[in-house]
Motif scaffolding. Structure first.
Motif, PDB file in Angstrom:
ATOM      1  N   ARG B  18       0.833  -1.206   0.000  1.00  0.00           N
ATOM      2  CA  ARG B  18       0.000   0.000   0.000  1.00  0.00           C
ATOM      3  C   ARG B  18       0.872   1.263   0.000  1.00  0.00           C
ATOM      4  O   ARG B  18       0.561   2.246  -0.679  1.00  0.00           O
ATOM      5  CB  ARG B  18      -0.951  -0.012   1.197  1.00  0.00           C
ATOM      6  N   ALA B  19       1.988   1.209   0.715  1.00  0.00           N
ATOM      7  CA  ALA B  19       2.906   2.356   0.734  1.00  0.00           C
ATOM      8  C   ALA B  19       3.555   2.540  -0.641  1.00  0.00           C
ATOM      9  O   ALA B  19       3.840   3.669  -1.058  1.00  0.00           O
ATOM     10  CB  ALA B  19       3.969   2.149   1.809  1.00  0.00           C
ATOM     11  N   ARG B  20       3.780   1.449  -1.337  1.00  0.00           N
ATOM     12  CA  ARG B  20       4.326   1.562  -2.699  1.00  0.00           C
ATOM     13  C   ARG B  20       3.366   2.353  -3.587  1.00  0.00           C
ATOM     14  O   ARG B  20       3.766   3.228  -4.355  1.00  0.00           O
ATOM     15  CB  ARG B  20       4.534   0.170  -3.298  1.00  0.00           C
ATOM     16  N   VAL B  21       2.082   1.995  -3.484  1.00  0.00           N
ATOM     17  CA  VAL B  21       1.087   2.680  -4.308  1.00  0.00           C
ATOM     18  C   VAL B  21       1.047   4.159  -3.954  1.00  0.00           C
ATOM     19  O   VAL B  21       1.043   5.028  -4.834  1.00  0.00           O
ATOM     20  CB  VAL B  21      -0.308   2.040  -4.113  1.00  0.00           C
ATOM     21  N   GLU B  22       1.049   4.452  -2.645  1.00  0.00           N
ATOM     22  CA  GLU B  22       0.993   5.850  -2.195  1.00  0.00           C
ATOM     23  C   GLU B  22       2.161   6.661  -2.750  1.00  0.00           C
ATOM     24  O   GLU B  22       2.006   7.804  -3.143  1.00  0.00           O
ATOM     25  CB  GLU B  22       1.030   5.911  -0.654  1.00  0.00           C
ATOM     26  N   ILE B  60      -5.719  -2.429  -4.996  1.00  0.00           N
ATOM     27  CA  ILE B  60      -6.109  -1.818  -6.271  1.00  0.00           C
ATOM     28  C   ILE B  60      -6.418  -0.355  -5.990  1.00  0.00           C
ATOM     29  O   ILE B  60      -7.216  -0.051  -5.099  1.00  0.00           O
ATOM     30  CB  ILE B  60      -7.387  -2.483  -6.848  1.00  0.00           C
ATOM     31  N   ALA B  61      -5.795   0.538  -6.729  1.00  0.00           N
ATOM     32  CA  ALA B  61      -6.058   1.960  -6.493  1.00  0.00           C
ATOM     33  C   ALA B  61      -6.094   2.722  -7.803  1.00  0.00           C
ATOM     34  O   ALA B  61      -5.284   2.473  -8.704  1.00  0.00           O
ATOM     35  CB  ALA B  61      -4.991   2.551  -5.581  1.00  0.00           C
ATOM     36  N   ARG B  62      -7.042   3.646  -7.884  1.00  0.00           N
ATOM     37  CA  ARG B  62      -7.066   4.586  -8.997  1.00  0.00           C
ATOM     38  C   ARG B  62      -6.458   5.895  -8.531  1.00  0.00           C
ATOM     39  O   ARG B  62      -6.428   6.191  -7.337  1.00  0.00           O
ATOM     40  CB  ARG B  62      -8.500   4.815  -9.478  1.00  0.00           C
ATOM     41  N   GLY B  63      -5.972   6.662  -9.493  1.00  0.00           N
ATOM     42  CA  GLY B  63      -5.356   7.945  -9.176  1.00  0.00           C
ATOM     43  C   GLY B  63      -4.662   8.446 -10.422  1.00  0.00           C
ATOM     44  O   GLY B  63      -4.948   7.975 -11.536  1.00  0.00           O
ATOM     45  N   THR B  64      -3.744   9.382 -10.251  1.00  0.00           N
ATOM     46  CA  THR B  64      -2.991   9.871 -11.405  1.00  0.00           C
ATOM     47  C   THR B  64      -1.498   9.811 -11.109  1.00  0.00           C
ATOM     48  O   THR B  64      -1.074   9.857  -9.949  1.00  0.00           O
ATOM     49  CB  THR B  64      -3.371  11.328 -11.771  1.00  0.00           C
TER      50      THR B  64
END
Lengths: 265, 286
Positions: B18-22, B60-64
């Motif tokens: 999760r920290a990787r995604v952030e 799974i995360a959406r973002g830019t």
């Protein structure tokens, strides 16, 4: 022909009759052009080759040579029908014990060979070729991912020789640090861990299980009829929706439903 | 990296998923889908007395990323070896299918896959295998419309059916700590014997399957250092590129020639492998 017994080879011969095996492929990948209800069809099987240059891929495993040959066989069929109104059917006749386990294989990117094969089947399906995976024996792990799992419809024969799994029983036991008996006991209660085709069918991944024993090639007419019916059932569909719409994997359905609800925000 | 750079660097490999995604997404844009509070856990692990995890090891995360719409799928290396079970597999496959729908409708969403996985979770064998086939299908469908970015940093590496997924990505980024292979070293040793593959011989394993070798042979597109800012910058550049033809799966004739050059009776060594790739596929000979 002097060869190791192979359900894949036997069913391929039964299905295509006198049609010749295409040249230019390794002995372990048999490609035959035939017909299904008047429509052109390419049948492809991976079979044992005891004389293969690759010692780790002599028992019907999908290795480097097999992965790239499968990719070529499917891409050839696509190219041949590039401007045709009706694209030929592609039937993967599946009896694969596993992928090949070896140092040479890893060093030269066996994962890429299997990716090329999986991609070719997926592209053929997306381009409008009806693609059918006919499981006549073992459909194991990476071998199955490269040869058949991208099909629009999966069909399977019956009996103990017909098995689907991510890893052979012995290896699965060693890797999960259980006994083979322990793996078998778990398989009786945990459906996705089972090897038998009825457990697999209960996950909703199989279009049809035929009441034809894997060893009984005299029933080839029944199998051909089922292939024809599957082509009709596919119609113009090019996706894998057949597998998602089933009730066999409720957790998968729940996840997909929640994702869709949250997707747009 | 020199000493000053080493001291200044912040490890990506050491981060949980999760920290990787952030750290990849533009600040304030991360929106997790089917997050841990939904408790979509594995239905199969409790039956085997194995503790579940609230997100089943997949984020799974959406973002830019630099303003480009993305969906990031990150596998948590610390849960069950990053293995793919039914729920985690469906999260990745389902997200990719929705991205493909959007891309086809003219709303491109670029998938970024953080692949840290031993492959199928054997406790959910056939459900994991099926989900991986669905992930393959979605990547192939997506690639015609948007680039699909694969990232392998370590510590687990990328094995099993998910190594095939890596092989299908438009652009594959690896670190030196990463490994990429179909069969895990232990599995090869168990199946083929220690003479074929010694799973404790780490220098040999990294020389053949490691990120440096995979980038040098062209089986990965680029190698970057284990540093958050650098990895993010490389992913941002890949995300901004358009869809491309994937030579790695399309150039079948070149691969056929490469196979002819292999002598399977000879023990594969990293240097020879690099030369063969350079000769036949123009792999970046570092």
């Amino acid at each position: 022909m002097n060869e190791a017994p192979s359900l894949g080879a036997e069913w391929l011969s039964a299905l295509v009759g006198e049609a010749p095996v295409q040249s230019g492929y390794p002995a372990s990948v048999r490609v035959v052009d035939g017909q299904l209800a008047g429509r052109a069809a390419r049948f492809i099987a991976v079979v044992p080759d005891p004389h293969s240059r690759y010692p780790r891929a002599r028992n019907g495993e999908v290795g480097l040579a097999e992965g790239w040959a499968l990719a070529r066989a499917v891409r050839e069929a696509m190219a041949a029908d590039d401007s045709a109104d009706t694209r030929r059917v592609i039937v993967a006749v599946i009896d694969v014990p596993s992928q090949a386990y070896g140092r040479t294989e890893e060093a030269y990117g066996i994962h890429q060979a299997l990716a090329a094969a999986a991609e070719a089947y997926a592209r053929a399906r997306q381009a409008g070729h009806p693609v059918i995976g006919l499981i006549v024996g073992r459909a194991m792990s990476g071998g199955f991912l490269a040869h058949g799992y991208q099909a629009n419809r999966l069909l399977a024969l019956s009996g103990e020789s017909v098995q689907v799994h991510a890893m052979g029983k012995q290896a699965a036991a060693r890797i999960t640090q259980r006994s083979v008996e322990g793996v078998e006991a778990l398989a009786r209660t945990i459906t996705p861990m089972a090897y038998d085709i009825d457990s697999y069918a209960s996950l909703g991944l199989l279009h049809r299980r035929l009441d034809v024993a894997a060893e009984d090639t005299s029933q080839v007419a029944v199998v051909r009829e089922a292939l024809v019916a599957a082509v009709a059932d596919i119609g113009g569909r090019t996706d894998l929706a057949d597998r998602f719409d089933d009730q066999g994997r409720p957790a998968s359905m729940a996840v997909r439903r929640r994702l869709r609800e949250q997707w747009a925000g | 990296m020199n000493t000053a750079e080493l001291l200044a660097r912040e490890s990506f490999v050491e981060l949980p998923a999760r920290a990787r995604v952030e750290c990849l997404l533009d600040a304030g844009t991360m929106r997790e889908l089917v997050g841990p509070f939904e408790r979509q856990t594995s239905p199969w692990l409790p039956k085997q007395d194995i503790v579940t995890q609230a997100d089943d090891g997949v984020i799974i995360a959406r973002g830019t990323i630099d303003g480009v719409d993305v969906v990031v799928a990150a596998i948590e290396p610390a849960f069950q070896g990053g293995s793919m079970g039914e729920v985690g597999g469906a999260k990745i496959a389902g997200a990719l299918e929705l991205a493909a729908e959007d891309a086809a409708a003219g709303k491109p969403v670029v998938p970024v896959l953080l692949l840290e996985t031993g492959g199928v979770r054997l406790q959910e064998a056939n459900c994991g295998l099926a989900a991986i086939a669905e992930i393959h299908a979605a990547i192939v469908a997506l690639r015609a419309l948007v680039p699909v970015i694969g990232v392998i940093t370590g510590p687990v590496g990328c094995f099993g059916g998910m190594s095939i997924a890596a092989g299908l990505c438009s652009h594959l980024i690896v670190t030196r700590e990463a490994r990429l292979g179909l069969n895990g070293p232990q599995v090869i040793e168990q199946e083929a014997g220690v003479e074929e593959f010694d799973s404790r011989d780490r220098p040999m394993i990294w020389s053949l399957l490691g990120g440096a070798q995979r980038a040098a042979t062209g089986l990965a597109d680029e190698r970057t250092d284990d540093d958050r800012a650098r990895i993010r910058a490389r992913i941002a550049a890949a995300v901004a590129a358009g869809p491309t033809r994937l030579a790695r799966t399309a150039d079948v004739a070149a691969w056929d020639r490469l196979l002819e050059a292999i002598d399977p009776a000879e023990r594969a060594e990293a240097g020879v492998v690099r030369e063969v790739f350079a000769r036949h596929l123009g792999g970046r000979h570092e």
